[in-house]
Design an enzyme around this catalytic site. Structure first.
Site, PDB file in Angstrom:
ATOM      1  CB  ALA A 138      12.136  -1.601   6.937  1.00 48.71           C
ATOM      2  CB  SER A 180       0.644  -5.098   7.575  1.00 47.93           C
ATOM      3  OG  SER A 180       1.341  -4.435   8.589  1.00 47.93           O
ATOM      4  CE  LYS A 239       0.853   1.442   4.428  1.00 48.19           C
ATOM      5  NZ  LYS A 239       1.611   2.613   4.773  1.00 48.19           N
ATOM      6  CG  ASP A 271      -0.582  -0.234   8.564  1.00 49.76           C
ATOM      7  OD1 ASP A 271      -1.418   0.595   8.972  1.00 49.76           O
ATOM      8  OD2 ASP A 271       0.546   0.074   8.157  1.00 49.76           O
ATOM      9  N   PRO A 302       9.405  -4.044  -1.069  1.00 53.04           N
ATOM     10  CG  PRO A 302      10.119  -2.062  -2.090  1.00 53.04           C
ATOM     11  CD  PRO A 302       8.981  -3.031  -2.063  1.00 53.04           C
ATOM     12  CB  ALA A 343       1.574  -2.042   4.924  1.00 58.50           C
TER      13      ALA A 343
HETATM   14  P1  ATP Z   1       4.544  -0.310   7.673  1.00 60.33           P
HETATM   15  O1  ATP Z   1       4.212   0.486   6.460  1.00 60.33           O
HETATM   16  O2  ATP Z   1       3.378  -1.113   8.210  1.00 60.33           O
HETATM   17  O3  ATP Z   1       5.306   0.439   8.730  1.00 60.33           O
HETATM   18  P2  ATP Z   1       6.909  -1.328   6.518  1.00 60.33           P
HETATM   19  O4  ATP Z   1       6.713  -1.489   5.048  1.00 60.33           O
HETATM   20  O5  ATP Z   1       7.570  -0.043   6.962  1.00 60.33           O
HETATM   21  O6  ATP Z   1       5.516  -1.479   7.199  1.00 60.33           O
HETATM   22  P3  ATP Z   1       7.731  -4.040   6.827  1.00 60.33           P
HETATM   23  O7  ATP Z   1       8.333  -4.326   5.500  1.00 60.33           O
HETATM   24  O8  ATP Z   1       6.414  -4.589   7.138  1.00 60.33           O
HETATM   25  O9  ATP Z   1       7.755  -2.466   7.117  1.00 60.33           O
HETATM   26  O10 ATP Z   1       8.821  -4.553   7.869  1.00 60.33           O
HETATM   27  C1  ATP Z   1       9.171  -3.915   9.062  1.00 60.33           C
HETATM   28  C2  ATP Z   1      10.042  -4.883   9.877  1.00 60.33           C
HETATM   29  O11 ATP Z   1       9.283  -6.056  10.175  1.00 60.33           O
HETATM   30  C3  ATP Z   1      11.259  -5.351   9.120  1.00 60.33           C
HETATM   31  O12 ATP Z   1      12.401  -4.796   9.706  1.00 60.33           O
HETATM   32  C4  ATP Z   1      11.249  -6.871   9.181  1.00 60.33           C
HETATM   33  O13 ATP Z   1      12.410  -7.396   9.772  1.00 60.33           O
HETATM   34  C5  ATP Z   1      10.048  -7.244  10.016  1.00 60.33           C
HETATM   35  N1  ATP Z   1       9.190  -8.254   9.367  1.00 60.33           N
HETATM   36  C6  ATP Z   1       8.563  -9.252   9.986  1.00 60.33           C
HETATM   37  N2  ATP Z   1       7.863 -10.007   9.133  1.00 60.33           N
HETATM   38  C7  ATP Z   1       8.019  -9.471   7.906  1.00 60.33           C
HETATM   39  C8  ATP Z   1       7.548  -9.835   6.603  1.00 60.33           C
HETATM   40  N3  ATP Z   1       6.771 -10.895   6.391  1.00 60.33           N
HETATM   41  N4  ATP Z   1       7.903  -9.034   5.584  1.00 60.33           N
HETATM   42  C9  ATP Z   1       8.692  -7.955   5.797  1.00 60.33           C
HETATM   43  N5  ATP Z   1       9.176  -7.605   6.988  1.00 60.33           N
HETATM   44  C10 ATP Z   1       8.858  -8.345   8.049  1.00 60.33           C
END
Ligand code: ATP
Length: 287
Positions: free
Chosen positions: A96, A103, A10, A136, A94, A100
């Site tokens: 982090a 999520s 998203k 999320d 990608p 999301a």
């Molecule tokens: P949001 O937008 O909800 O903050 P994000 O895109 O910033 O999410 P994610 O890619 O969901 O962040 O990952 C954040 C952290 O969660 C990472 O540092 C990772 O180690 C951990 N993580 C746990 N499970 C997963 C997964 N299935 N995919 C990606 N990261 C994961």
């Protein structure tokens, strides 16, 4: 029998923080939008109990630190399932990034296991399970275009934006969501995006009405800390984007274009100048 699910990323077309609650959570108002970038998951029952998670395309933990694993464990426990599950996760979103990804994977696991074990959970019930793992996840159970309020659990479906093209760029830096929210001056924000105006623009099908109102209060922290975010926004707007914004807590920046050629040119320049490790030319989708 094997089940398959796609887990879509998203972006936030708008992200506002209303206040920090006494319990430490931030009360948000966000417009969430699925983009056509997805992870792929498969699910198979196993006779031996427990969870096997196999990850391709990323160096991520495959145990309780993984949100997909945690979602599977929650379902097995809630329904006292004696069999096990083997999950493969092909990672493309990608990590982090403010998209999301984790999520979306967790939500796909909830949907996939609901089908695989014929559990009969309603969408609402899956969302209530999901919110126990992350704010999320309720949105990611359904995806599409939604207004997300509260801490992310109050969802209102909105109209899909008109067709357009996106450049999504994730610079090679890791931004912690906790750091960004921790440094946000929630009570003295310099601006608030016009979320109600954007809801109207979506209903009216006006792309300009939408792009004119794109805004994310978390940029107040991230742009200052990581200049590349501001640089990417400027580059996209200078190369024909209607507007460009950071998604979530960043560092991913997305630009909205009416002209696909300009979107492609921008992506090529970002790649050439090595401003981002991951660059996509894509579009909004319904999930
Ligand atoms: P949001 O937008 O909800 O903050 P994000 O895109 O910033 O999410 P994610 O890619 O969901 O962040 O990952 C954040 C952290 O969660 C990472 O540092 C990772 O180690 C951990 N993580 C746990 N499970 C997963 C997964 N299935 N995919 C990606 N990261 C994961």
């Amino acid at each position: 029998m094997m089940r398959k699910e796609k887990a879509y990323a998203k972006v936030n077309l708008a992200l506002d923080v209303l206040r920090k609650r006494p319990d430490g959570y931030h009360e948000v108002r966000m417009i969430m939008q699925t983009v056509d970038i997805c992870d792929e998951l498969t699910f198979e029952k196993t006779k031996e109990p427990g969870i096997t998670l196999w990850i391709e395309g990323a160096d991520l933990p495959a145990d309780t630190d993984n949100l997909a694993y945690r979602a599977a464990a929650l379902v097995l426990e809630e329904k006292k399932i004696r069999e096990g599950v083997r999950i493969t996760l092909k990672k493309r979103i990608p990590i982090a990034a403010g998209m999301a990804g984790g999520s979306a994977d967790a939500a796909a696991v909830l949907r996939g296991m609901n089908e695989l074990f014929a559990l009969g959970y309603s969408t609402k019930e899956l969302q209530m399970l999901g919110v126990r793992l992350g704010a999320d996840i309720p949105y990611c159970v359904q995806g599409g275009t939604m207004l997300s309020e509260g801490i992310g659990e109050i969802l209102t479906p909105l109209s899909t934006p008109p067709a357009c093209h996106l450049v999504v760029a994730k610079p090679d830096i890791n931004v912690s969501t906790a750091f960004v929210y921790g440094h946000l001056q929630a009570d003295s924000l310099p601006f608030h995006p016009d979320i109600d105006g954007m809801v109207h623009a979506l209903a009216a099908g006006s792309l300009k009405g939408i792009t004119d109102r794109m805004g994310n209060v978390l940029e107040t922290v991230t742009v200052q800390e990581y200049p590349i975010v501001g640089q990417l926004k400027k580059l996209m707007c200078g190369m024909g984007a209607e507007n460009a914004l950071m998604s979530g807590s960043g560092p991913t920046v997305f630009g909205v274009y009416t002209d696909q050629g300009k979107a492609r040119e921008t992506a090529a320049v970002i790649e050439e100048k090595k401003l981002a490790g991951a660059v996509f030319v894509t579009s909004f989708c319904r999930a």
